[in-house]
Design an enzyme around this catalytic site. Structure first.
Site, PDB file in Angstrom:
ATOM      1  N   ASP A  86       0.783  -1.223   0.000  1.00 55.34           N
ATOM      2  CA  ASP A  86       0.000   0.000   0.000  1.00 55.34           C
ATOM      3  C   ASP A  86       0.824   1.286   0.000  1.00 55.34           C
ATOM      4  OD1 ASP A  86      -2.370   1.636   0.753  1.00 55.34           O
ATOM      5  OD2 ASP A  86      -1.323   1.749   2.656  1.00 55.34           O
ATOM      6  N   ASP A  89       4.805   0.387   4.056  1.00 59.35           N
ATOM      7  CA  ASP A  89       4.850  -0.879   4.784  1.00 59.35           C
ATOM      8  C   ASP A  89       4.498  -2.026   3.828  1.00 59.35           C
ATOM      9  OD1 ASP A  89       2.164  -0.478   4.423  1.00 59.35           O
ATOM     10  OD2 ASP A  89       1.732  -0.060   6.526  1.00 59.35           O
ATOM     11  N   TYR A 238      -7.283   2.022   7.757  1.00 57.17           N
ATOM     12  CA  TYR A 238      -8.187   2.511   6.709  1.00 57.17           C
ATOM     13  C   TYR A 238      -9.636   2.381   7.148  1.00 57.17           C
ATOM     14  CZ  TYR A 238      -4.341   3.145   3.476  1.00 57.17           C
ATOM     15  OH  TYR A 238      -3.199   3.597   2.866  1.00 57.17           O
ATOM     16  N   GLU A 485       5.954   9.671   3.685  1.00 58.02           N
ATOM     17  CA  GLU A 485       5.455   8.396   3.181  1.00 58.02           C
ATOM     18  C   GLU A 485       4.658   8.659   1.903  1.00 58.02           C
ATOM     19  OE1 GLU A 485       3.132   6.082   5.953  1.00 58.02           O
ATOM     20  OE2 GLU A 485       3.589   4.220   4.864  1.00 58.02           O
TER      21      GLU A 485
END
Ligand SMILES: *[C@@H]1O[C@H](CO)[C@@H](O)[C@H](O)[C@H]1NC(C)=O
Ligand SMILES: *[C@@H]1O[C@H](CO)[C@@H](O)[C@H](O)[C@H]1NC(C)=O
Length: 517
Positions: A86, A89, A238, A485
């Site tokens: 995703d 990670d 999420y 990120e």
């Protein structure tokens, strides 16, 4: 805390008006920077190769990655090898992965010609198919969809290359007893959108995608429930704040585009009010919240003759689509606009703000072309604007991303002379598997790689990082995951915009002047 609404552009090229002045005075014209959108497009598609999970093909271009997670699903007796990691990670999260594929497919539907013109069409289809192949496996029975592999908590405990993973690879599903309408709906949308693309080149595959999309929509609609209540491990990462009604409308509208079957249009019209499609006025479009996307597509249907009889409801959808676009343009009544940084970047929230910038650039671009081809303007509270104002805003956001900003930095990794070097990304921050096939353990990654002050050994080309704060400030530090990120759906939203801007490069700039403000 709400910041002031006054738009202050310190950057010459990100604001329309100073550019006009520059364009008119030819001597200063070269000051207006021009970006290589074609290169940005190529890089953005390359990024999806770094996020690949599973067995990598021979033509894999990102060579610092290798096969990984080859037993995903084995514990549960299902083949879940493949798909995308995703972000930084190594978890495979179904909801954002599906949204990524929907965005990529939409980009290739709208701007296929422009992507092909840049020589990138095959790469775009590969990026999409890497996702859809996985969704087909994950939809193992009509009412079963595997929606996550691995979990954030155990994954984040380690800092490991996916090639070395020792963390839990447990898979999680939704089914009739544990429903998940958001993820079923978004996966249906992704597969339906992709089926449109493959219709011509691979009709058998296209049919297969459509078949899964229709079943998934039925499943999500019949067994209604929030996916994060069924799959608790998704909640901390999420959680679906907007609920599932937006995804069901979103799936219906993509199925309608893919099949032209009345039943899907009927669903969109009959549930317009009850599901919030014509009542929610949005100022963001994201992996969680699809309303603005539904509203934009519904409002484009209005232009087609066969939909005139549904004008009443479609116009309500349109008014909400306009609310979103006008909010981006800062032309709604003052309290419902998207904030901007002093440097002119649309600013929604601190953590991964670039995702919202990218999706608004995408919707602005698509809607601009829609207005242009229908000879229409956008009616906002404060002004009426033309298609060129929408594309100019999209371009200003993209130019900010590519380096026209107070940090003089590109937030698209690998683009230009200055970009983030310490992206919060496990495999990019550890020496490549190709260079060192020796096992790097769970905490060894933290000890030897995460904490290093130096740049990442591998460049995560094409990743769009979270980006700067509300004062345009950015700290290029690995631990600063809020800013450094990157996520797959950030870049996915830019693919179509890069292609569109690349194709119009070199065209006359005069339309910018002819704006109807
Ligand atoms: C909104 O606009 C009104 C009138 O145009 C003005 O009086 C008010 O201060 C504005 N509020 C904000 C928060 O900008
Ligand atoms: C960015 O570039 C401008 C113009 O070259 C310069 O004035 C400014 O100091 C630079 N800012 C940073 C943060 O490097």
């Amino acid at each position: 805390m709400k910041r002031g609404r006054v738009q202050k552009n310190t950057n010459m090229c990100s604001s329309l008006t100073p550019c006009l002045v520059l364009l008119l005075s030819f001597i200063i014209l070269p000051l207006c920077e021009s970006f290589n959108y074609g290169q940005a497009l190529s890089q953005s598609l390359l990024y999806f190769e770094s996020q690949r999970s599973g067995r990598l093909p021979h033509n894999q271009r990102v060579t610092w990655r290798h096969h990984s997670a080859l037993t995903d699903g084995l514990e549960q007796g299902v083949d879940l090898v493949g798909g995308y990691y995703d972000a930084g990670d190594n978890v495979k999260f179904g909801l954002p992965m599906a949204f990524t594929v929907t965005l990529l497919s939409w980009a290739a539907i709208e701007y296929g010609e422009q992507i092909a013109g840049a020589g990138e069409y095959a790469h775009a289809l590969e990026a999409i198919k890497w996702g859809t192949d996985y969704f087909i496996k994950a939809h193992s029975q009509p009412n079963v969809l595997w929606v996550q592999v691995g979990d954030g908590d155990t994954d984040h405990y380690c800092w490991q290359r996916p090639e070395d993973m020792t963390t839990s690879r447990r898979a999680y599903k939704v089914d009739a007893d544990n429903p998940g309408s958001e993820v079923a709906g978004e996966t249906a949308a992704a597969l339906a959108a992709a089926s449109i693309l493959f219709k011509r080149t691979n009709p058998h595959y296209s049919q297969l995608l459509l078949h899964h999309a229709q079943q998934l929509f039925e499943f999500g609609n019949k067994f209604k429930g929030k996916y994060d209540e069924s799959v608790g491990v998704a909640r901390g990462y999420y959680a679906s704040v907007s609920g599932y009604m937006d995804e069901l409308l979103w799936a219906a509208i993509w199925l309608y585009k893919a099949t032209e079957k009345e039943e899907y249009l009927k669903y969109l019209l009959e549930n317009a009010y009850g599901f919030g499609g014509t009542t929610w006025a949005m100022i963001e479009f994201s992996w969680d919240n699809k309303y603005a996307g539904v509203q934009a597509i519904a409002s484009m249907l209005l232009m087609e003759e066969q939909h005139k009889k549904h004008e009443a409801i479609l116009k309500q959808y349109r008014s909400k689509a306009e609310h979103y676009l006008c909010a981006c343009l800062n032309l709604n009544n003052n309290l419902t606009n998207v904030e901007r940084t002093p440097g002119g970047l649309l600013y929604t929230r601190k953590w991964n703000n670039m995702q919202y910038v990218a999706t608004s650039a995408f919707l602005l671009t698509i809607y601009s072309d829609h207005l242009q081809s229908n000879g229409q303007n956008l009616h906002c509270h404060k002004a009426q604007v033309g298609p060129h104002d929408l594309i100019a805003l999209a371009k200003s956001q993209v130019d900010y991303i590519l380096g026209s900003n107070p940090m003089n930095m590109s937030y698209l990794v690998g683009y230009g002379p200055s970009f983030p070097k310490r992206v919060h990304h496990r495999s990019a921050s550890i020496e490549s598997f190709r260079g060192n096939m020796g096992f790097i353990g769970c905490t060894q990654g933290y000890d030897n790689w995460y904490g290093r002050p130096g740049p990442n050994p591998n460049t995560l080309i094409g990743a769009l990082v979270g980006g700067p704060d509300d004062k345009d400030q950015f700290q290029d530090e690995r631990r600063n995951y809020i800013q450094t990120e990157a996520c797959t759906y950030n870049t996915a939203a830019l693919v179509g915009v890069f292609a569109r801007l690349h194709a119009s490069e070199g065209e006359s700039e005069t339309p910018l002047i002819a704006s109807s403000k």
